[in-house]
Structures are given as structure tokens and as C-alpha cells.
Scaffold this motif. Structure first.
Motif, short mmCIF file in Angstrom:
data_model
loop_
_atom_site.label_atom_id
_atom_site.label_comp_id
_atom_site.label_asym_id
_atom_site.label_seq_id
_atom_site.Cartn_x
_atom_site.Cartn_y
_atom_site.Cartn_z
N ALA B 90 0.83 -1.21 0.00
CA ALA B 90 0.00 0.00 0.00
C ALA B 90 0.86 1.26 0.00
N LYS B 91 0.54 2.20 -0.88
CA LYS B 91 1.21 3.50 -0.89
C LYS B 91 0.67 4.35 0.26
N PRO B 92 1.46 5.31 0.72
CA PRO B 92 0.98 6.22 1.78
C PRO B 92 -0.29 6.97 1.38
N GLU B 93 -0.50 7.10 0.07
CA GLU B 93 -1.69 7.82 -0.41
C GLU B 93 -2.99 7.19 0.11
N VAL B 94 -2.96 5.90 0.43
CA VAL B 94 -4.16 5.24 0.96
C VAL B 94 -4.69 6.00 2.18
N LYS B 107 -16.03 2.13 -7.13
CA LYS B 107 -16.04 1.84 -8.57
C LYS B 107 -15.82 0.33 -8.81
N LEU B 108 -14.90 -0.25 -8.06
CA LEU B 108 -14.65 -1.69 -8.19
C LEU B 108 -15.90 -2.50 -7.81
N GLY B 135 -11.51 -4.87 -15.10
CA GLY B 135 -10.05 -4.84 -14.98
C GLY B 135 -9.52 -3.42 -14.89
N ALA B 136 -10.16 -2.51 -15.61
CA ALA B 136 -9.73 -1.10 -15.57
C ALA B 136 -9.94 -0.51 -14.17
N SER B 137 -10.98 -0.97 -13.49
CA SER B 137 -11.23 -0.44 -12.14
C SER B 137 -10.21 -1.00 -11.14
N HIS B 142 -4.86 0.41 -8.41
CA HIS B 142 -3.45 0.03 -8.26
C HIS B 142 -2.53 1.19 -8.65
N ASP B 143 -2.85 1.87 -9.75
CA ASP B 143 -1.99 2.96 -10.23
C ASP B 143 -1.81 4.04 -9.17
N SER B 144 -2.87 4.31 -8.43
CA SER B 144 -2.79 5.40 -7.45
C SER B 144 -2.37 4.94 -6.06
#
Lengths: 148, 148
Positions: B90-94, B107-108, B135-137, B142-144
Motif C-alpha cells: 500500500a502506498k501512503p496515499e491510501v 467503482k470496483l 479490470g480497468a477499475s 493500483h496505479d494510485s
């Protein structure tokens, strides 16, 4: 039917009835899958235990939601015990005592189904009454098929 | 209401609205829980991908069953990202971009709900059409929010 057609049909049937392990890209994925499903189940079962044992306040909606996850998860891990996926905490008996292992799986699925009914009854006594038998079905399988 | 009673009530309410992390005995359990739920989801989603991409034969019943598990699992991991559970991939952005993270979760959940409908349509074209957006969701989140 020609011999070639017969062979092709046999091959097609074999492909359709591949062991469950074939659903996983590699044995490690099967092991990780079954451990993941069992861990998710254990977390939600533990929350029901906390209610049943009075460690957290009884919450009917949370009990029902947790029991649903437990029952859903109870159906999943078994596909991860296919041929060639020995390892993790699984005892060799998993692959030697198939009928007994399947019987234990079925028992868990039955007990967790009853757990959903009990959790949806909306009173803690129903939950308490079914928590023990469900836990016993976990333990019966662990005793025979899981290394401590 | 006396000051003492008021304090007791506030304490009780605080106990009932503990962050999700409090459902786990320790932060490591929360991390393992979210990773487990996401791994189980990925395995079932991968099986739908294999059908959608023609790597395995289309099987309507299996597609529906896999999509159901994907949609069920899509609801679970988020409770495992509570305060104090930083770590894993997990990135800190979470923990910094809560609104955006929740939007991606939602969205998922929406897309996997549509995936169940598509998988139950009983034809591969419906499955193919919804596999991509689902898959895009996954990817958008993941990207963010996930380190590679």
C-alpha cells in the motif's frame, strides 16, 4: 468413431476435467489461495466468537454479515488442495485420505450454512448455540489434516 | 444527564465506532487480511480473463460462479486499510487521499456487480464486454494506491 476422433474426444474430456490445481498458474498460487481463503474466513469467524463470548457487544447486522462471509469462504479453499500442491501447513493425509478430507469439508460447509441461519435469527443465544459446533468442524479438520 | 453518564455514553459510542482496524488483533492481521481477500479475488478474476481471452473454453456456470466470488471479495479488503495498518504494497496515499481511495473502492464494487450480471447472461460476448471495464477499475486503484 475413428480411433483419431475417439482420441480427440478423450483428450477434450480430460481437459475439461483437469484437477482443480490446473486452475492455478503454479502450485504456490494454489497454496497461497487456500491459505488466503482460510485466513479471511478465520477473521470473520473470530468476530462472531468475540460476540458469542461477550468480548464485544452483540450486533445482529454485523453477526449476519460476518456469518455470510464465513459461509461463502468455507466453500473456496478446497480447490487449492489439488494434486501437486503439497506444502504449507497441510499434512500429507490431505492427499492420502481423500474421502475423509472431503467429508470434513462438507461438514464445515454444512455448519457454516447453519451459522448463517443462526446469525440471522437476530438473538445472541442462537449465535452462541451454533458457534461451538461450527468451531468444532474447523478443529476436526485441523486435527487430522493441518500441521500445528 | 450527569457528567459521568455523559462520559460513559461517549465511551460506549466510541467503542461501537472503533475504526475498522480495531476488528483485527494486530496491524499485521489487517495487512494479511486485505492481501488475502485481494489475492482470492485476483485468482477468480483471472479465470474469467482466461475465458474472455479464449485461453480456456467458455463455461457459463463457471463464469457465473467465479464472478460471484469476485463481487463478494471486492467488498472485503477495505476494512483492512484502517489507521495504523500502513505497509505491504500500500502506498501512503491510501491514508492521505481517503475520498479518492473510497471512490476507487466503490467503482470496483460497481463494476464487479455488473460483472456478475454479465457472467450470468450466459454468453461470452457479455462477459468479454464487462471484463475490460472491471479490470480497468482494478488498475485505476493500483496505479494510485499500490506500489508495483
Amino acid at each position: 468413431m475413428t480411433r483419431l476422433a475417439s482420441f480427440a474426444l478423450a483428450a477434450a474430456c480430460a481437459a475439461m476435467s483437469l484437477p482443480a490445481a490446473a486452475q492455478f498458474a503454479k502450485p504456490e498460487d494454489a497454496i497461497k489461495y487456500r491459505q488466503s481463503a482460510l485466513f479471511v474466513m478465520s477473521q470473520h469467524f473470530g468476530r462472531l466468537g468475540a460476540m458469542a463470548n461477550g468480548r464485544v457487544p452483540y450486533d445482529a447486522a454485523a453477526a449476519a454479515a460476518n456469518a455470510e462471509v464465513v459461509a461463502d469462504m468455507a466453500k473456496l479453499p478446497w480447490a487449492g488442495f489439488g494434486a501437486g500442491t503439497e506444502g504449507g501447513k497441510a499434512k500429507p493425509e490431505v492427499w492420502k485420505e481423500d474421502a475423509k478430507f472431503k467429508e470434513r469439508q462438507q461438514k464445515l460447509i454444512e455448519e457454516t450454512g447453519k451459522l448463517v441461519v443462526a446469525a440471522k435469527a437476530g438473538n445472541i443465544d442462537a449465535l452462541k448455540a451454533q458457534f461451538g459446533p461450527t468451531g468444532a468442524s474447523c478443529k476436526a479438520c485441523h486435527d487430522s489434516f493441518r500441521n500445528q
